[in-house]
Write a protein that holds these residues in place. Sequence first.
Motif, PDB file in Angstrom:
ATOM      1  N   UNK A  76      24.182  31.084  59.158  1.00 33.19           N
ATOM      2  CA  UNK A  76      22.977  30.024  59.213  1.00 33.19           C
ATOM      3  C   UNK A  76      22.251  30.420  60.356  1.00 33.19           C
ATOM      4  N   UNK A  77      20.976  29.669  60.552  1.00 34.58           N
ATOM      5  CA  UNK A  77      20.210  29.622  61.731  1.00 34.58           C
ATOM      6  C   UNK A  77      20.350  28.286  62.017  1.00 34.58           C
ATOM      7  N   UNK A  78      19.869  28.009  63.634  1.00 32.84           N
ATOM      8  CA  UNK A  78      20.010  26.844  64.159  1.00 32.84           C
ATOM      9  C   UNK A  78      19.427  25.559  63.326  1.00 32.84           C
ATOM     10  N   UNK A  79      19.928  24.596  63.382  1.00 28.97           N
ATOM     11  CA  UNK A  79      21.078  24.138  63.950  1.00 28.97           C
ATOM     12  C   UNK A  79      22.241  24.193  63.402  1.00 28.97           C
ATOM     13  N   UNK A  80      22.330  24.590  62.157  1.00 26.63           N
ATOM     14  CA  UNK A  80      23.607  25.124  61.533  1.00 26.63           C
ATOM     15  C   UNK A  80      24.490  26.173  62.208  1.00 26.63           C
ATOM     16  N   UNK A  81      25.581  25.848  62.243  1.00 25.78           N
ATOM     17  CA  UNK A  81      26.490  26.463  63.267  1.00 25.78           C
ATOM     18  C   UNK A  81      27.694  27.534  62.601  1.00 25.78           C
ATOM     19  N   UNK A  82      27.979  26.931  61.215  1.00 22.08           N
ATOM     20  CA  UNK A  82      29.341  27.422  60.489  1.00 22.08           C
ATOM     21  C   UNK A  82      28.646  28.575  59.482  1.00 22.08           C
ATOM     22  N   UNK A  83      29.237  29.759  59.481  1.00 24.04           N
ATOM     23  CA  UNK A  83      29.193  30.540  58.269  1.00 24.04           C
ATOM     24  C   UNK A  83      29.719  29.744  57.017  1.00 24.04           C
ATOM     25  N   UNK A  84      29.024  30.199  56.025  1.00 26.64           N
ATOM     26  CA  UNK A  84      29.235  29.785  54.757  1.00 26.64           C
ATOM     27  C   UNK A  84      29.682  30.881  53.811  1.00 26.64           C
ATOM     28  N   UNK A  85      30.797  30.740  52.961  1.00 22.56           N
ATOM     29  CA  UNK A  85      31.073  31.964  52.202  1.00 22.56           C
ATOM     30  C   UNK A  85      31.243  31.421  50.621  1.00 22.56           C
ATOM     31  N   UNK A  86      31.229  32.592  49.777  1.00 23.26           N
ATOM     32  CA  UNK A  86      31.411  32.290  48.395  1.00 23.26           C
ATOM     33  C   UNK A  86      32.238  33.597  48.019  1.00 23.26           C
ATOM     34  N   UNK A  87      33.212  33.276  46.823  1.00 25.25           N
ATOM     35  CA  UNK A  87      34.194  34.091  46.392  1.00 25.25           C
ATOM     36  C   UNK A  87      33.893  34.600  44.944  1.00 25.25           C
ATOM     37  N   UNK A  88      34.133  35.971  44.886  1.00 23.28           N
ATOM     38  CA  UNK A  88      34.148  36.612  43.588  1.00 23.28           C
ATOM     39  C   UNK A  88      35.252  37.475  43.447  1.00 23.28           C
ATOM     40  N   UNK A  89      35.812  37.426  42.016  1.00 21.27           N
ATOM     41  CA  UNK A  89      37.041  37.967  41.735  1.00 21.27           C
ATOM     42  C   UNK A  89      36.675  39.359  40.871  1.00 21.27           C
ATOM     43  N   UNK A  90      37.048  40.525  41.312  1.00 27.88           N
ATOM     44  CA  UNK A  90      36.938  41.806  40.626  1.00 27.88           C
ATOM     45  C   UNK A  90      38.234  42.068  40.092  1.00 27.88           C
ATOM     46  N   UNK A  91      38.259  42.338  38.735  1.00 25.24           N
ATOM     47  CA  UNK A  91      39.690  42.559  38.121  1.00 25.24           C
ATOM     48  C   UNK A  91      39.440  44.123  37.757  1.00 25.24           C
ATOM     49  N   UNK A  92      40.758  44.946  38.147  1.00 25.41           N
ATOM     50  CA  UNK A  92      40.544  46.422  37.892  1.00 25.41           C
ATOM     51  C   UNK A  92      41.630  46.367  36.586  1.00 25.41           C
ATOM     52  N   UNK A  93      41.036  46.813  35.341  1.00 27.33           N
ATOM     53  CA  UNK A  93      41.836  46.815  34.158  1.00 27.33           C
ATOM     54  C   UNK A  93      41.986  48.255  33.900  1.00 27.33           C
ATOM     55  N   UNK A  94      43.109  48.427  33.706  1.00 31.42           N
ATOM     56  CA  UNK A  94      43.744  50.088  33.484  1.00 31.42           C
ATOM     57  C   UNK A  94      43.355  50.334  31.974  1.00 31.42           C
ATOM     58  N   UNK A  95      43.078  51.609  31.828  1.00 27.77           N
ATOM     59  CA  UNK A  95      42.590  52.304  30.583  1.00 27.77           C
ATOM     60  C   UNK A  95      43.969  52.421  29.831  1.00 27.77           C
ATOM     61  N   UNK A  96      43.879  52.117  28.460  1.00 28.33           N
ATOM     62  CA  UNK A  96      45.116  51.976  27.601  1.00 28.33           C
ATOM     63  C   UNK A  96      45.643  53.660  27.495  1.00 28.33           C
ATOM     64  N   UNK A  97      46.852  53.654  27.509  1.00 25.68           N
ATOM     65  CA  UNK A  97      47.681  54.830  27.495  1.00 25.68           C
ATOM     66  C   UNK A  97      48.365  55.443  26.304  1.00 25.68           C
ATOM     67  N   UNK A  98      48.095  56.360  25.514  1.00 19.72           N
ATOM     68  CA  UNK A  98      49.073  56.631  24.267  1.00 19.72           C
ATOM     69  C   UNK A  98      49.777  57.792  24.647  1.00 19.72           C
ATOM     70  N   UNK A  99      51.315  57.769  24.103  1.00 20.93           N
ATOM     71  CA  UNK A  99      52.103  58.605  24.407  1.00 20.93           C
ATOM     72  C   UNK A  99      53.069  59.042  23.397  1.00 20.93           C
ATOM     73  N   UNK A 100      52.112  59.673  22.177  1.00 22.80           N
ATOM     74  CA  UNK A 100      52.932  60.022  20.789  1.00 22.80           C
ATOM     75  C   UNK A 100      53.982  61.218  21.020  1.00 22.80           C
ATOM     76  N   UNK A 101      54.944  60.978  20.189  1.00 21.83           N
ATOM     77  CA  UNK A 101      56.173  61.667  20.118  1.00 21.83           C
ATOM     78  C   UNK A 101      56.741  61.931  18.816  1.00 21.83           C
ATOM     79  N   UNK A 102      57.548  63.120  18.435  1.00 22.81           N
ATOM     80  CA  UNK A 102      58.087  62.884  17.147  1.00 22.81           C
ATOM     81  C   UNK A 102      59.427  63.467  17.494  1.00 22.81           C
ATOM     82  N   UNK A 103      60.469  62.878  16.453  1.00 29.06           N
ATOM     83  CA  UNK A 103      61.887  63.321  16.643  1.00 29.06           C
ATOM     84  C   UNK A 103      61.756  64.828  16.573  1.00 29.06           C
ATOM     85  N   UNK A 104      60.887  65.566  15.628  1.00 28.53           N
ATOM     86  CA  UNK A 104      60.785  66.833  15.616  1.00 28.53           C
ATOM     87  C   UNK A 104      59.666  67.340  15.304  1.00 28.53           C
ATOM     88  N   UNK A 105      59.295  68.496  16.225  1.00 32.64           N
ATOM     89  CA  UNK A 105      57.846  69.130  15.805  1.00 32.64           C
ATOM     90  C   UNK A 105      57.601  70.071  14.851  1.00 32.64           C
TER      91      UNK A 105
END
Length: 732
Positions: A76-105
């Motif tokens: 802020x500028x005078x006469x206000x003296x304190x910094x003001x803040x605001x928060x934002x949440x950024x969520x890191x979502x993971x890519x789905x992983x597929x692991x196919x297998x077979x009892x016999x190929x």
Amino acid sequence: MVDLQPAPVPVPASTDIQTCDLNPVTLDGSASLNNSGCNWNCPVGIVVPDGVDPSIAEFTPSTKGIVNTCTLVCDPVAPCANQLTALVDITSVLTPVANPMAESNTVCAVDPDTVAPVRLTGSNTEFAFGVQWTNIEPGGGMASDGQFVPDATTAAPMYLPGPNDVTNGEVFLRMTALADVGSPCANGFTDLSISIPTVPKVTDPALPADVGVCALTNSGDATFSVAVNEPLLNFQWQFAADCQNYIDLPDASVSGTSGENTDTLIIAEADLASNQSGCYRCRLTNIQSFACPEVFSRVSTLCVNTVPICSLNGLNCPGIQVCGDNVVDGTEECDPGAVGQNTATCDRNCTLAVCGDGFTNTAAGEECDDGNNVDGDGCQGDCMNPVCGDGITDAGEECDDGNLSNNDACLNDCTNATCGDAFVQIGVEDCDLGSALNGLSTTCCTAGCDFVTGGTSCDDNDVCNGTDTCNGVGTCDVGVALNCNDGVGCTDDSCDPVLGCMNVADDDNCDDNDVCNGLETCDAVLDCQAGTALNCDDGVGCTDDSCDTVLGCINVADDANCDDNDVCNGLETCDAVLDCQAGTALVCDDSIMCTIDSCDPVTGCVNFESDAFCSNSFFCDGPETCDPGAIGADLNGCVLGTPPCTFGLLGDCEIAACNEFDDQCQVDDMTMFPCDSDDDCNIFGNAGGATCNLGTNICEFPCTVDDDCNDINNLGDNGVCNGGTSLCECTP
């Protein structure tokens, strides 16, 4: 007039941002007026501010799968003296992983319709909303026609290869891990291939003829050959004398050739020693190099030496007459090809199959054969078993008129027709109900199988259907039935054969399936009567009382009925027995001395920052404030004030100072500087040794010449030395 300036309020562009894995996102924010600049601060990750507007930045997370909290900070500028803040949440979502297998190929295909299923075990899917299996058509091949069981959305289904998969020789499957709805990540998938080799097998519709070699008359050369449907990776010829234990033929040279294409002819030649005797069976063995089992194909039997009958399957050596060796020789009329068997043209004794020869040959269609062609002796002249209706009266039959009609003189069981046999002999009998019914008073057929005269009673003693009478043509007509409807809707109306009409009151006929209005009853005269409604008031004020048509009274505790809309005294609850129960009051003490703690009935705890607690009442120290979160705040949450006045030497015998008595900033004559002690006078480094006159409370600067006032006591250029007092005087 006081000019109030509003403090800047940071405004993020979004309060919740999702990104996939470590992909960058844009942070966009702004603030209201009276700010000198905003910037973004993120503790984990990389922030790259915009080159023009630092309130806009690109943020790249450094760790997957976490929530990053970024702060928009505005100065802020005078006469206000304190910094003001605001928060934002950024969520890191993971890519789905597929692991196919077979009892016999690898699965083995005996033919396009006989393929073992494959158990898929691709259950290890992370960060996925669901699973989807699909067939992937190979390049240049036919479309896959396999199936997923129970369905393609099961993580570990069974896969049933189809005919096209077998023809292609391989199937390609894709397991897709589905991202959650609204996720910034795309679906993840992984492909899986399964090999489907075809098992080689003999393709000839019939095995080669058995080979016989007499070791005493020739060298014992024998050649075997067979065609296969698939190329063999490896093969060998083996022989066994006991049909089970296959070994290399002793003292025999076995050779073979194998082509590279389908329908290849596999050939082996055995050179037998002259002293080898007995019967040997040869087979072709496919030795696979993959997961499919070995394939054994019996192709022929080799008989060595001149023994009359060989030990395997009744096969014999050449030149020996044996019935069943598939060779017509000697006195044989024919040979069925197997000992003890008949064919359509040859009996098991190697004579031609003829009806009446005494051999029942089922392969030739004979049911019996008594050695003659005479009818009526238990076996007909065409070697068929006698049956009723063939027109021949055989032993045990009373008659046989060549048909199976029951309305003539001979019944279909070949017995003579009689009155009372339950069959009407046309032209002889009017009626025939059987010996048990003919002549009964309730029927219209006499014991002599004639119609009873019309109008004669044939009543069945059932009052419900009235009085029954014969109509003269064998039928008993029923009378007029009773009408048992009493006009009362809730009674069950019926008729008893002896008692007549029955009208029974049945409460079930009145039930409307609603227990709330009571149990309805049936009055045999007044019809349905209403029941008594349930009283569902349980006497507890906070329960919601209602009635369910099936379950009856329902009394549900409802906390909302106890809420006094005052969050300060806690959340009131409803006890289904004890009624409303008080909640637990909020504790609003934040342990910070400079805040005034209170509770608002609607918003809850309020901790108001009070600067009055922090003030030391000294104007010159500046106003102390209550700001617990500020840098430099003490344990009570107080922050030191900023002095309002400039303090120091201005030159020309003047000094800027703060007047605590008048609560104002002022400029004084240096020689009139107020003091309480000598230290107050020497704060400017006056080497001349200024002292405080405790009578006047004014600093006195000693001198001998004017220069003492200007240089030593730092009074500027206008200081002069009073020779009478030896003290500096200021003449600004």
